[in-house]
Design a protein around this motif. Sequence first.
Motif, short mmCIF file in Angstrom:
data_model
loop_
_atom_site.label_atom_id
_atom_site.label_comp_id
_atom_site.label_asym_id
_atom_site.label_seq_id
_atom_site.Cartn_x
_atom_site.Cartn_y
_atom_site.Cartn_z
N UNK A 1 0.83 -1.21 0.00
CA UNK A 1 0.00 0.00 0.00
C UNK A 1 0.87 1.26 0.00
N UNK A 2 0.53 2.23 -0.87
CA UNK A 2 1.27 3.50 -0.86
C UNK A 2 0.62 4.53 0.06
N UNK A 3 -0.60 4.25 0.53
CA UNK A 3 -1.29 5.17 1.44
C UNK A 3 -2.41 4.40 2.13
N UNK A 4 -3.03 5.01 3.12
CA UNK A 4 -3.96 4.24 3.94
C UNK A 4 -5.41 4.24 3.52
N UNK A 5 -5.85 5.30 2.84
CA UNK A 5 -7.29 5.46 2.61
C UNK A 5 -7.89 4.32 1.79
N UNK A 6 -7.22 3.93 0.70
CA UNK A 6 -7.81 2.94 -0.22
C UNK A 6 -8.17 1.65 0.52
N UNK A 7 -7.25 1.13 1.32
CA UNK A 7 -7.50 -0.13 2.02
C UNK A 7 -8.64 0.00 3.02
N UNK A 8 -8.69 1.14 3.70
CA UNK A 8 -9.74 1.34 4.71
C UNK A 8 -11.11 1.49 4.03
N UNK A 9 -11.13 2.20 2.91
CA UNK A 9 -12.39 2.33 2.16
C UNK A 9 -12.82 0.94 1.65
N UNK A 10 -11.86 0.17 1.18
CA UNK A 10 -12.18 -1.21 0.73
C UNK A 10 -12.79 -2.01 1.88
N UNK A 11 -12.20 -1.91 3.07
CA UNK A 11 -12.74 -2.64 4.22
C UNK A 11 -14.14 -2.13 4.59
N UNK A 12 -14.34 -0.83 4.49
CA UNK A 12 -15.65 -0.22 4.81
C UNK A 12 -16.73 -0.82 3.90
N UNK A 13 -16.40 -0.94 2.61
CA UNK A 13 -17.37 -1.48 1.64
C UNK A 13 -17.54 -2.98 1.86
N UNK A 14 -16.42 -3.69 1.96
CA UNK A 14 -16.46 -5.15 2.05
C UNK A 14 -17.28 -5.63 3.25
N UNK A 15 -17.16 -4.93 4.38
CA UNK A 15 -17.83 -5.38 5.60
C UNK A 15 -19.16 -4.66 5.85
N UNK B 1 -16.14 6.24 -2.50
CA UNK B 1 -16.78 5.00 -2.05
C UNK B 1 -17.67 4.43 -3.16
N UNK B 2 -18.40 5.32 -3.85
CA UNK B 2 -19.22 4.83 -4.97
C UNK B 2 -18.32 4.41 -6.13
N UNK B 3 -17.23 5.14 -6.36
CA UNK B 3 -16.33 4.77 -7.47
C UNK B 3 -15.79 3.35 -7.28
N UNK B 4 -15.67 2.91 -6.01
CA UNK B 4 -15.17 1.56 -5.75
C UNK B 4 -16.32 0.56 -5.58
N UNK B 5 -17.53 0.99 -5.92
CA UNK B 5 -18.67 0.06 -5.91
C UNK B 5 -19.42 0.03 -4.60
N UNK B 6 -19.17 0.98 -3.70
CA UNK B 6 -19.84 1.01 -2.40
C UNK B 6 -21.05 1.93 -2.40
N UNK B 7 -21.70 2.07 -1.24
CA UNK B 7 -22.89 2.91 -1.13
C UNK B 7 -22.53 4.39 -1.25
N UNK B 8 -23.53 5.20 -1.53
CA UNK B 8 -23.28 6.63 -1.73
C UNK B 8 -23.24 7.35 -0.38
N UNK B 9 -22.17 7.10 0.36
CA UNK B 9 -21.98 7.85 1.61
C UNK B 9 -20.66 8.61 1.47
N UNK B 10 -20.58 9.73 2.13
CA UNK B 10 -19.39 10.55 1.97
C UNK B 10 -18.24 10.07 2.84
#
Length: 427
Positions: free
Chosen positions: A84-98, A298-307
């Motif tokens: 990982x080059x930064x933290x946000x992407x992985x955490x957003x992925x976890x937010x969507x996945x779970x 979050x939507x760009x990665x296929x998740x719900x439309x939350x900010x």
Amino acid sequence: MSQLQSPRGTRDILPDQQGLWQHVYKVGAQVADQFGFAPIKTPHYEYASLFQRSIGAGTDVIDKELFLLKHRQEEGEENQYALRPEGTAGIVRAFIEHGLHLKPQPYKVYSFVTNFRYDRPQKGRYREHTQFDLELFGDTSPFADAWIILAGWQFLTSVGLPAQELELQLNSLGTSAERSAYIEKLKEFLQEHQTELSPDSQVRLTSNPLRILDSKDQKDQQLLDNAPILTDAFGQTSKEHFEAVQSYLQTWDIPYNLNPRLVRGLDYYCHTAFEFTTKGAGGQQSALGGGGRYDGLITALGGPDVGGTGLGIGIDRVVEELERLNQYPVMDAPFRIAVISNPATRTEALKTLKQLIEHGYAVTFSEKEGFGSQLKQADRQGTTLAILIGEEELAQNTVTIKNLANAEQSTIQKSDLLAHLKQARQL
Ligand code: AMP
């Protein structure tokens, strides 16, 4: 590799350099807790496609600096991994996945993330670095942005950076539509001066014109003095959002500079963008960290439309800044107990040692010959008290307690030991 050494751009942080690091981690966890952020841990590597989709092609971090891992043939190209080059992407992925948007919102998490960038190493820029990362999901209000900024400010000042050394650069990126319209205007302006632009900026004029705004080239900067300003093109909603963020900061007495050149190159960033800088060595500005709002991610990665809104502060830089300013925290010496014995009393000493550990004491023990050398070693390890168990103590069911700071000693009943230590620890 002629000698054994850590890979280029990486460092060992040895035990005697750990003081500041541990202090910064501790303050980070405390501040995160104060602000209601819960800890999260995500992997050090993800599918490379996650970073390509979130951070995006056309950025240095992806095009030049991504540490791609060699995948096994049977896993296939689509399973290419990257550190990982930064933290946000992985955490957003976890937010969507779970499905974390189903939990009470806003959902706030923090992490100390180790990041990897295949960059050209130099002072303050390493191939492996650590960031204090805060992410806040499910709240698109200006208050959420201000909350993140306040948490960052509280962290930096609580670790010991003097407020007068810190600067907060603030900007707003508005909405994606406002930005697109602005980019057209900016392009028009820059095209008139194309030949005067630095070679890098000339390339960006087609690839990512917004990023020309944060060019470090002096001539580019002069040119940009007369460029149109993004916030001038805002509609009512963006204006109000930006003003509200500023009004919270004013209420909290957090000084900031409006910096219309502070930008992010990607489309899903919107509204608030900020960066904490310090005057740095030689008066040079140095970035400690920054963040902002990323509602579209979050939507760009296929998740719900939350900010979402977040920040990442570079711990390596914070530690270097604390060292430069000579801001070392006052650390309480740990209350450590040595148990001193001889072969005849060893079993009793080992039992006492286990009892102390079970009661939460820091301990030290040595099987060296002679009380003298055991005491010397205990002293070198920063021990507060020594419990001496010789043959006489063993026969009388007592222990002798020696204060290593002033050499005072007294003999007490073994059954009184724990009560005695409890009292001594409180002194
Ligand atoms: P960024 O994720 O690029 O916005 O960086 C946020 C902060 O992380 C920066 O302000 C630095 O403090 C720190 N940082 C970024 N890249 C590096 C690096 N290569 N080495 C050390 N610290 C870094």
